[in-house]
Structures are given as C-alpha cells and as structure tokens.
Design a protein around this motif. Structure first.
Motif, PDB file in Angstrom:
ATOM      1  N   THR A 106       0.872  -1.175   0.000  1.00 13.53           N
ATOM      2  CA  THR A 106       0.000   0.000   0.000  1.00 13.53           C
ATOM      3  C   THR A 106       0.911   1.227   0.000  1.00 13.53           C
ATOM      4  O   THR A 106       2.115   1.090  -0.212  1.00 13.53           O
ATOM      5  N   ARG A 107       0.363   2.431   0.234  1.00 14.49           N
ATOM      6  CA  ARG A 107       1.215   3.610   0.073  1.00 14.49           C
ATOM      7  C   ARG A 107       2.176   3.816   1.247  1.00 14.49           C
ATOM      8  O   ARG A 107       3.371   3.955   1.061  1.00 14.49           O
ATOM      9  N   THR A 206      -4.707   3.601   2.586  1.00 11.63           N
ATOM     10  CA  THR A 206      -3.325   3.989   2.256  1.00 11.63           C
ATOM     11  C   THR A 206      -2.285   3.514   3.258  1.00 11.63           C
ATOM     12  O   THR A 206      -1.092   3.775   3.066  1.00 11.63           O
ATOM     13  N   HIS A 208      -0.454   0.732   6.205  1.00 16.77           N
ATOM     14  CA  HIS A 208      -0.278  -0.455   7.043  1.00 16.77           C
ATOM     15  C   HIS A 208       0.465   0.016   8.287  1.00 16.77           C
ATOM     16  O   HIS A 208       1.465   0.728   8.184  1.00 16.77           O
ATOM     17  N   HIS A 240      -4.949  -4.256   8.179  1.00 16.94           N
ATOM     18  CA  HIS A 240      -4.173  -3.013   8.121  1.00 16.94           C
ATOM     19  C   HIS A 240      -3.165  -2.825   9.232  1.00 16.94           C
ATOM     20  O   HIS A 240      -2.392  -1.883   9.191  1.00 16.94           O
TER      21      HIS A 240
END
Ligand code: FAD
Length: 247
Positions: A106-107, A206, A208, A240
């Motif tokens: 992710t981001r 966006t 983790h 997440h």
C-alpha cells in the motif's frame, strides 16, 4: 527441547542507564526481518531464556539485540552485566510473524515503537521488504527521556539510503527534547499532532501500521485504529495493522 546453541558476546553498547545493545557471534539459521530469537543464561542451575527481536538484517553477522534492564527481572540484570568474550545461549532458529511477509503493498508503512520496540524495525528497515511494498515509511519512536533515543546514526543512514521515502519521528513524554514531539504516541495520535507534523493521515486505503512495545500503547493505538476502520492483519485475512507485545 529448544535448539539452544552457544553464542559469544562480541560487542556491547550502553545507550543510557539500563539501556543496552549486545552483539553475538552465533550460528543461527536464516530468519525473516521482524523475527525474534530466545537468549538465555544458566542461572542457579536453571536455563532462563527470554525472546528478543533481532536488530541486524537477515544474513548479517554478528547478530544484535536491544533491551532494557528490568531491575526485578531474572534475565536482564545478568544480561546487562555481560561483556565481550562472555557466552550466552541463543535459539538457533528465529520465530515470530511480526514480519512483512504476508502484508499487502500500500502507500504508507507506519512503524510505531515504544522503548526497545525500536529494535525490530531496524532489522526490517535494513531489509528490502519495506522499500518493495511501500512508497513512504514512517518510524515513530516513543520514549520517556531523550537519552533513550537510541540508534540515531543508523536511522540517519537509512534515511540517506532512501531519500524522500523515510521519516523518523521521536516522541519524548517526560521532558522537552530538541526535534522531538512532546508526549506519548497515543496522545499525539488522538490530538492529530503526529499526522499534522508529517502531513500524512493513517487510513485503511493507504496505510499499514505496525505496533511494537508495551501493552498499554498497543491496546490504546489499536482502539484508535479500529475506530478509523483499520482491522488487524492476519495471514488468512489481510488487514491493516500488526502487533508485537514485549510486556
Ligand atoms: C516476542 C517478544 C519479543 C521481545 N523482544 C524484546 C526486545 O527486543 N527487547 C526487549 O527489551 N524486550 C523484549 N521482549 C521482552 C523480553 O523478552 C523480556 O521480558 C524482558 O527483557 C525482561 O526480561 P526479564 O527476565 O529481566 O524479566 P521478565 O521476567 O521477562 O519480566 C519481569 C516483569 O517486567 C515486565 N517487563 C518485561 N519487559 C519489560 C520492559 N522492556 N520494560 C519494563 N518492564 C518489562 C514483565 O511484564 C514482567 O512483569 C520481548 C518479548 C516478546 C514476547
């Protein structure tokens, strides 16, 4: 029976009163960044072992742990008294699932640590994993006193190796400290100050988040994350956030 092997202390660093890193030459098997070994001493005829996250990157020797002395604890007072040349027992095989192995890209990766919870992230940051999976990596290190902000040079070197992608934030709760945010990680999240400071927001789409350290921080931050719609990551059900509780 655990797979104990003998290790030799080859380095010791005292960061502050009761705060140490120890390096060992030890024949341990390959491990994944984020895993821990057990370190043991024979005390009054009994082998006393405790888990410690590996600080070194996979494949690196000597291996390294970062710990604080718990005065009433059975292992850490004699562990703190070790010096180069002394022998300890370590498990030859590392364990643990606080790794990025099954985490979805992710981001942003957020690594939140209290105290010696920093150590595990140093191993992960020195592996290729976070740089393969995320665009931005934020490390937040919460301590009581500024003198507990260990591994400053290592973190600066990591930042230099990944320009524009890595930010380290220090949070010092019991005294004002230059370039640190004042307060506990939990309070800085609740007030929004941490995210304002970084210009980044923790959100399911966006982020983790990894949480490592004491149970109070983990429990409180978990509640904050879940209120925002983040769910615990499991191997079978990607989510997440992940946690590693030291005490
Ligand atoms: C998976 C895992 C990985 C761990 N990795 C690390 C690590 O990398 N570095 C590290 O410092 N510790 C780590 N710990 C904690 C460590 O295993 C020991 O518990 C700690 O070093 C104290 O050992 P002890 O034998 O002196 O006291 P223990 O008998 O283990 O504990 C005595 C008391 O002190 C509390 N306590 C334990 N650790 C702390 C602490 N750091 N500060 C204050 N109180 C504490 C315990 O909850 C208990 O009440 C880890 C724990 C787990 C479960």
């Amino acid at each position: 029976m655990r797979d104990w092997v003998e290790a030799r202390v080859v380095g010791k660093h005292r960061w502050n009163e009761g705060l140490y890193s120890l390096r060992f030459e030890a024949p341990i098997a390959d491990f994944v960044a984020g895993q821990y070994i057990k370190v043991a001493l024979d005390i009054q005829g009994e082998r006393v072992g405790r888990p410690y996250s590996l600080v070194n990157a996979p494949g690196e020797q000597p291996i390294e742990i970062f710990f604080n002395e718990v005065p009433q604890g059975p292992l850490t007072p004699p562990l703190s008294a070790l010096n180069p040349g002394d022998r300890v027992w370590v498990t030859a095989t590392a364990s643990g699932i606080f790794t990025l192995e099954t985490v979805q890209p992710t981001r942003d990766l957020w690594m939140l640590a209290t105290g010696t919870g920093l150590g595990v992230y140093l191993s992960i940051l020195r592996s290729p994993d976070p740089w393969r999976l995320f665009e931005r990596v934020v490390l937040v290190h919460g301590v009581r006193q500024g003198a507990d902000l260990a591994y400053g040079e290592t973190l600066a070197a990591i930042a230099n190796s990944h320009p524009g992608r890595f930010t380290r934030v220090a949070a010092v709760s019991r005294e004002p400290w230059p370039q640190a945010l004042p307060g506990r990680i939990t309070d800085l999240l609740t007030s929004g100050e941490l995210e304002r400071h970084l210009g980044l927001t923790i959100a399911p789409a966006t982020s983790h988040v990894m949480l490592c350290g004491n149970s109070a921080m983990i429990k409180d931050v978990q509640e904050i994350l879940e209120a925002r719609g983040l769910v615990r990551h499991r191997r079978q059900a990607p989510g997440h956030y992940t946690t590693e509780q030291y005490h």
